[in-house]
Design a protein around this motif. Structure first.
Motif, short mmCIF file in Angstrom:
data_model
loop_
_atom_site.label_atom_id
_atom_site.label_comp_id
_atom_site.label_asym_id
_atom_site.label_seq_id
_atom_site.Cartn_x
_atom_site.Cartn_y
_atom_site.Cartn_z
N ILE A 175 50.30 77.15 76.73
CA ILE A 175 51.74 77.60 77.07
C ILE A 175 51.62 78.86 78.01
CG2 ILE A 175 53.80 78.67 75.99
CD1 ILE A 175 53.39 76.75 73.96
N TRP A 206 36.67 74.78 78.29
CA TRP A 206 36.12 75.99 77.33
C TRP A 206 35.92 74.91 76.03
CZ3 TRP A 206 41.29 77.05 74.23
CH2 TRP A 206 40.94 77.98 73.31
N VAL A 210 38.06 76.08 67.02
CA VAL A 210 38.46 77.09 67.29
C VAL A 210 39.71 76.90 66.71
CG1 VAL A 210 38.97 76.08 69.73
CG2 VAL A 210 39.24 78.34 69.41
N ASP A 211 40.49 78.19 66.42
CA ASP A 211 41.99 78.07 65.87
C ASP A 211 42.90 77.26 66.66
OD1 ASP A 211 44.35 78.58 65.06
OD2 ASP A 211 43.95 80.91 64.45
N TRP A 212 43.40 76.13 66.24
CA TRP A 212 44.15 75.23 67.01
C TRP A 212 45.32 76.20 67.56
CZ3 TRP A 212 49.33 74.14 65.55
CH2 TRP A 212 49.84 74.65 64.27
N ARG A 213 45.74 77.21 67.04
CA ARG A 213 46.90 77.98 67.55
C ARG A 213 46.40 78.61 68.83
NH1 ARG A 213 47.96 80.94 62.13
NH2 ARG A 213 45.90 81.28 62.45
N GLN A 214 45.11 78.99 68.99
CA GLN A 214 44.99 79.62 70.07
C GLN A 214 44.76 78.74 71.41
OE1 GLN A 214 44.11 82.89 70.58
NE2 GLN A 214 43.46 83.70 68.84
N ILE A 265 46.94 76.01 71.80
CA ILE A 265 48.48 75.94 72.35
C ILE A 265 48.98 77.27 72.75
CG2 ILE A 265 50.92 75.50 71.36
CD1 ILE A 265 49.74 73.89 69.14
N ILE A 266 48.62 78.16 72.27
CA ILE A 266 48.73 79.73 72.93
C ILE A 266 48.44 79.70 74.32
CG2 ILE A 266 48.62 82.20 72.97
CD1 ILE A 266 48.69 81.96 69.72
N SER A 267 47.17 79.23 74.64
CA SER A 267 46.54 79.42 75.86
C SER A 267 47.15 78.56 77.00
CB SER A 267 45.18 79.06 75.81
OG SER A 267 44.49 80.18 75.15
#
Lengths: 201, 201
Positions: free
Chosen positions: B156, B198, B146-150, B152-154
């Motif tokens: 936070i 997840w 999964v996109d690593w940014r997803q 971190i965004i989740s």
DNA sequence: GTCTATAAAGGGATAGAC
DNA sequence: GTCTATCCCTTTATAGAC
């Protein structure tokens, strides 16, 4: 080809734009007038005072924002489908109106009592059906035993925060608007998957 | 027993309080002076202008907020431990300073470029280590692709949004301060559990 | 450093012509 | 309905005494 707006509509559009970004205190009547392509006096002709103009915008926002936020919760569909439906519809809405969440949040921060009476939560139980539905799912052993409020808080957080924090996320991850939009589209499926993975026993 | 603060410290405390809640535009110098127990003239003696006073508060906030937000990400500990550590430390911080997130969000909304230069993200890559760590975990098959940014965004979103939206959550769920706090404490464990559920293949 | 008094600026609101 | 000109209150900022 642009449709010619009435003066009142031009004011609404301009005021919305300015109030969304700067709030009641930060907005200038002159600024709104300029954006609407009219002068200050005409603003006051239509809306008497700055507060009344702000109130008109708030009313409009509330009429679209809260129905979108709450309508899915009491629908009579299975729990899992409900989560998928919510994230899909809600994120669609947020993509179209990315400034609304921050506007609403600041509104409530600065005047919780006014918003409380505006929404009339006592008359409209916004999540009674969902609370019961979650209770049933837990008792049936379909999902783990967890405070139902934690579920709702989590889903709303995952959906809405990226829009509230978008300027920060764009800085941190060096995203342009297109990349940001793509990530938000992906979240329509990521969020329900994450929540269901958590809740599955 | 109270320790006597210097005048400058009294001003800082008062200005922080008012600016957090009302922002630059909503705050009044008179109000800050009253809260600090001094008069307006003395405010200007210490900080020349309202903008300079606001800037001083922003500087102070940035110095505590961003280190707490980012320090964990580049620590040299296992991925799962990192998530648990982050939510624990970050939510502790937010419980102590519940108004800071909203303050910072509005700051960036109204002046993204200023904040960008203030933070100097180009010099300090805030998540390079974590990005690499996630890549390794995915290649090892320990977590799903999964996109690593997803991720971190989740994390936070799940941690910080409840504080930004606390007035609304308190209305929706009819929570008092104590109940709200209890729910936030519970989230220190709920969030990492959800994220790991997840990400587990 | 701290105060009172006052200047100066900004911005919401209105009067009155067209 | 729409404009120009202007009022006047609010709030920031400074002067000057102590």
């Amino acid at each position: 080809m642009k449709i010619e707006l009435t003066t009142e509509e031009k004011i609404y559009e301009a005021a919305k734009e300015i109030f969304y970004r700067k709030g009641l205190d930060g907005a200038r009547m002159q600024e709104i007038a300029d954006l609407a392509g009219i002068n200050k006096a005409l603003l006051h002709y239509y809306f008497r005072t700055k507060e009344k103009l702000f109130g008109a915008i708030v009313k409009r926002v509330a009429e679209v924002f809260f129905p979108v936020l709450f309508s899915t919760w009491n629908m009579d569909i299975p729990f899992e489908a409900k989560i998928y439906t919510f994230t899909d519809k809600y994120i669609d809405f947020l993509i179209k109106h990315p400034f609304i969440p921050n506007f609403v949040i600041n509104l409530i921060h600065q005047n919780p009592d006014k918003v409380k009476s505006l929404l009339n939560f006592d008359k409209l139980p916004i999540s009674a059906q969902l609370e019961e539905q979650i209770r049933v799912e837990i008792e049936a052993g379909n999902i783990i035993d967890v405070d139902w409020r934690q579920i709702i808080i989590s889903i709303i957080s995952l959906s809405v925060f990226p829009f509230i924090g978008s300027p920060m996320l764009k800085i941190i991850f060096k995203l342009d608007d297109e990349e940001f939009l793509k990530i938000m589209e992906e979240r329509k499926l990521i969020i329900p998957k994450m929540v269901m993975a958590w809740l599955k026993p």
